[in-house]
Design a protein around this motif. Structure first.
Motif, PDB file in Angstrom:
ATOM      1  N   GLU A   1      -1.098  -6.057   3.787  1.00  0.00           N
ATOM      2  CA  GLU A   1      -2.002  -5.315   4.667  1.00  0.00           C
ATOM      3  C   GLU A   1      -1.783  -5.714   6.131  1.00  0.00           C
ATOM      4  OE1 GLU A   1      -5.426  -3.047   6.080  1.00  0.00           O
ATOM      5  OE2 GLU A   1      -3.963  -2.848   4.455  1.00  0.00           O
ATOM      6  N   ILE A   2      -1.642  -7.004   6.380  1.00  0.00           N
ATOM      7  CA  ILE A   2      -1.458  -7.489   7.756  1.00  0.00           C
ATOM      8  C   ILE A   2      -0.119  -7.031   8.317  1.00  0.00           C
ATOM      9  CG2 ILE A   2      -1.295  -9.531   9.225  1.00  0.00           C
ATOM     10  CD1 ILE A   2      -4.099  -8.871   8.097  1.00  0.00           C
ATOM     11  N   VAL A   3       0.928  -7.088   7.495  1.00  0.00           N
ATOM     12  CA  VAL A   3       2.261  -6.658   7.940  1.00  0.00           C
ATOM     13  C   VAL A   3       2.235  -5.193   8.374  1.00  0.00           C
ATOM     14  CG1 VAL A   3       4.600  -6.151   7.123  1.00  0.00           C
ATOM     15  CG2 VAL A   3       3.573  -8.368   6.633  1.00  0.00           C
ATOM     16  N   GLN A   4       1.403  -4.391   7.728  1.00  0.00           N
ATOM     17  CA  GLN A   4       1.304  -2.972   8.062  1.00  0.00           C
ATOM     18  C   GLN A   4       0.396  -2.713   9.273  1.00  0.00           C
ATOM     19  OE1 GLN A   4       3.243  -0.777   6.595  1.00  0.00           O
ATOM     20  NE2 GLN A   4       4.032  -2.367   5.236  1.00  0.00           N
ATOM     21  N   GLY A   5      -0.128  -3.779   9.888  1.00  0.00           N
ATOM     22  CA  GLY A   5      -0.990  -3.611  11.053  1.00  0.00           C
ATOM     23  C   GLY A   5      -2.465  -3.617  10.726  1.00  0.00           C
ATOM     24  N   ALA A   6      -2.807  -4.009   9.513  1.00  0.00           N
ATOM     25  CA  ALA A   6      -4.197  -4.117   9.061  1.00  0.00           C
ATOM     26  C   ALA A   6      -4.982  -2.816   9.189  1.00  0.00           C
ATOM     27  CB  ALA A   6      -4.907  -5.245   9.804  1.00  0.00           C
ATOM     28  N   PRO A   7      -4.433  -1.662   8.761  1.00  0.00           N
ATOM     29  CA  PRO A   7      -5.134  -0.392   8.944  1.00  0.00           C
ATOM     30  C   PRO A   7      -6.446  -0.292   8.177  1.00  0.00           C
ATOM     31  CG  PRO A   7      -3.260  -0.115   7.467  1.00  0.00           C
ATOM     32  CD  PRO A   7      -3.141  -1.475   8.073  1.00  0.00           C
ATOM     33  N   ASN A   8      -6.552  -0.990   7.044  1.00  0.00           N
ATOM     34  CA  ASN A   8      -7.751  -0.862   6.221  1.00  0.00           C
ATOM     35  C   ASN A   8      -8.707  -2.043   6.317  1.00  0.00           C
ATOM     36  OD1 ASN A   8      -7.036   1.681   5.017  1.00  0.00           O
ATOM     37  ND2 ASN A   8      -5.509   0.589   3.806  1.00  0.00           N
TER      38      ASN A   8
ATOM     39  N   LYS B   1      -6.449   6.570  -3.219  1.00  0.00           N
ATOM     40  CA  LYS B   1      -5.757   5.279  -3.193  1.00  0.00           C
ATOM     41  C   LYS B   1      -6.379   4.374  -2.130  1.00  0.00           C
ATOM     42  CE  LYS B   1      -1.549   4.850  -1.399  1.00  0.00           C
ATOM     43  NZ  LYS B   1      -0.065   4.846  -1.231  1.00  0.00           N
ATOM     44  N   VAL B   2      -6.749   4.955  -1.005  1.00  0.00           N
ATOM     45  CA  VAL B   2      -7.355   4.179   0.081  1.00  0.00           C
ATOM     46  C   VAL B   2      -8.651   3.518  -0.382  1.00  0.00           C
ATOM     47  CG1 VAL B   2      -8.462   4.325   2.353  1.00  0.00           C
ATOM     48  CG2 VAL B   2      -6.291   5.502   1.949  1.00  0.00           C
ATOM     49  N   SER B   3      -9.467   4.248  -1.122  1.00  0.00           N
ATOM     50  CA  SER B   3     -10.754   3.698  -1.556  1.00  0.00           C
ATOM     51  C   SER B   3     -10.560   2.512  -2.504  1.00  0.00           C
ATOM     52  CB  SER B   3     -11.606   4.788  -2.223  1.00  0.00           C
ATOM     53  OG  SER B   3     -11.017   5.225  -3.430  1.00  0.00           O
ATOM     54  N   ILE B   4      -9.536   2.566  -3.343  1.00  0.00           N
ATOM     55  CA  ILE B   4      -9.243   1.434  -4.230  1.00  0.00           C
ATOM     56  C   ILE B   4      -8.784   0.236  -3.402  1.00  0.00           C
ATOM     57  CG2 ILE B   4      -7.855   0.609  -6.159  1.00  0.00           C
ATOM     58  CD1 ILE B   4      -7.494   3.516  -7.034  1.00  0.00           C
ATOM     59  N   HIS B   5      -7.902   0.511  -2.470  1.00  0.00           N
ATOM     60  CA  HIS B   5      -7.358  -0.552  -1.620  1.00  0.00           C
ATOM     61  C   HIS B   5      -8.459  -1.225  -0.819  1.00  0.00           C
ATOM     62  CE1 HIS B   5      -4.425  -2.092   1.544  1.00  0.00           C
ATOM     63  NE2 HIS B   5      -3.875  -2.460   0.411  1.00  0.00           N
TER      64      HIS B   5
ATOM     65  N   PHE C   1       0.823  -1.208   0.000  1.00  0.00           N
ATOM     66  CA  PHE C   1       0.000   0.000   0.000  1.00  0.00           C
ATOM     67  C   PHE C   1       0.859   1.261   0.000  1.00  0.00           C
ATOM     68  CE2 PHE C   1      -2.200   3.409   2.311  1.00  0.00           C
ATOM     69  CZ  PHE C   1      -3.303   3.576   1.467  1.00  0.00           C
ATOM     70  N   ARG C   2       1.872   1.274   0.841  1.00  0.00           N
ATOM     71  CA  ARG C   2       2.696   2.485   0.963  1.00  0.00           C
ATOM     72  C   ARG C   2       3.499   2.769  -0.295  1.00  0.00           C
ATOM     73  NH1 ARG C   2       5.063   2.006   7.195  1.00  0.00           N
ATOM     74  NH2 ARG C   2       3.041   2.163   8.245  1.00  0.00           N
TER      75      ARG C   2
END
Length: 208
Positions: free
Chosen positions: A113-120, A57-61, A31-32
């Protein structure tokens, strides 16, 4: 309140084109590391056109993750409490391996996504996913307590199934380099190995 205006055929096509391109970009860069410019380039659409369908970008993700989660949960939903315990769990293992084979980009998207802490996706993990895992863990625990499978922690069994199957998608480059293959035959070998390993793990001690 009026309903949403139906999309035209072209709008549906562009919507899917953007999501397909974004899946490629997010699965490669996370994502980043992904940008709207990269997604627009991959999709063959202009950035303003992309922003017509998705405001950020968030909405696509999020759209990709929501679709992924629905598909990801389906194999666990199919674990039948009335079935043969060992065969039901083994069928789940092999369905998850098939998903790693058929949907590697989706697996890597989820892993990133999980590695990043599942923000979305934290709300879905804490909600729908946790509820389903709790439900199926209760079924597995019942089988274990009844002596129909070995004494085993159902949560760690499910985690180990995820780890051993999704590994073949998330770490495909490593797997292929170590066993020196550029094909998919290693999935067939993995299928045989995982079937044997989990069958031995699940078989009650009295039957070993």
């Amino acid at each position: 309140m009026p309903g949403k205006i139906p999309r035209t055929r072209i709008q549906k096509k562009n919507h899917e084109t953007i999501l397909e391109a974004a899946l490629d970009v997010f699965s490669r860069h996370g994502f980043r590391g992904a940008t709207l410019d990269q997604i627009a380039l991959e999709s063959g659409l202009s950035k303003p056109n992309l922003l017509y369908y998705f405001p950020s970008k968030v909405s696509i993700h999020r759209a990709l993750l929501e679709r992924l989660m629905a598909n990801w949960l389906d194999p666990l939903h199919k674990l039948d409490p009335q079935g043969n315990p060992v065969e039901e769990i083994l069928a789940y293992v092999l369905r998850k391996l098939d998903m790693a084979r058929e949907f590697p980009r989706e697996s890597r998207l989820f892993a990133n996504e999980i590695v990043q802490g599942a923000p979305n996706i934290a709300d879905q993990i804490e909600g729908e996913l946790k509820s389903l895992v709790d439900e199926k863990s209760k079924v597995i625990r019942g089988w274990s307590e009844a002596g129909r499978i070995a004494k085993i922690d159902p949560y760690h069994l499910i985690f180990s199934i995820w780890a051993t199957t999704q590994h073949y998608a998330d770490f495909d480059a490593q797997v292929c380099k170590i066993i020196e293959t550029d094909g998919a035959s290693h999935f067939d070998d993995a299928r045989v190995f995982l079937n044997r390993m989990f069958r031995q793990v699940l078989t009650p001690d009295t039957l070993v």
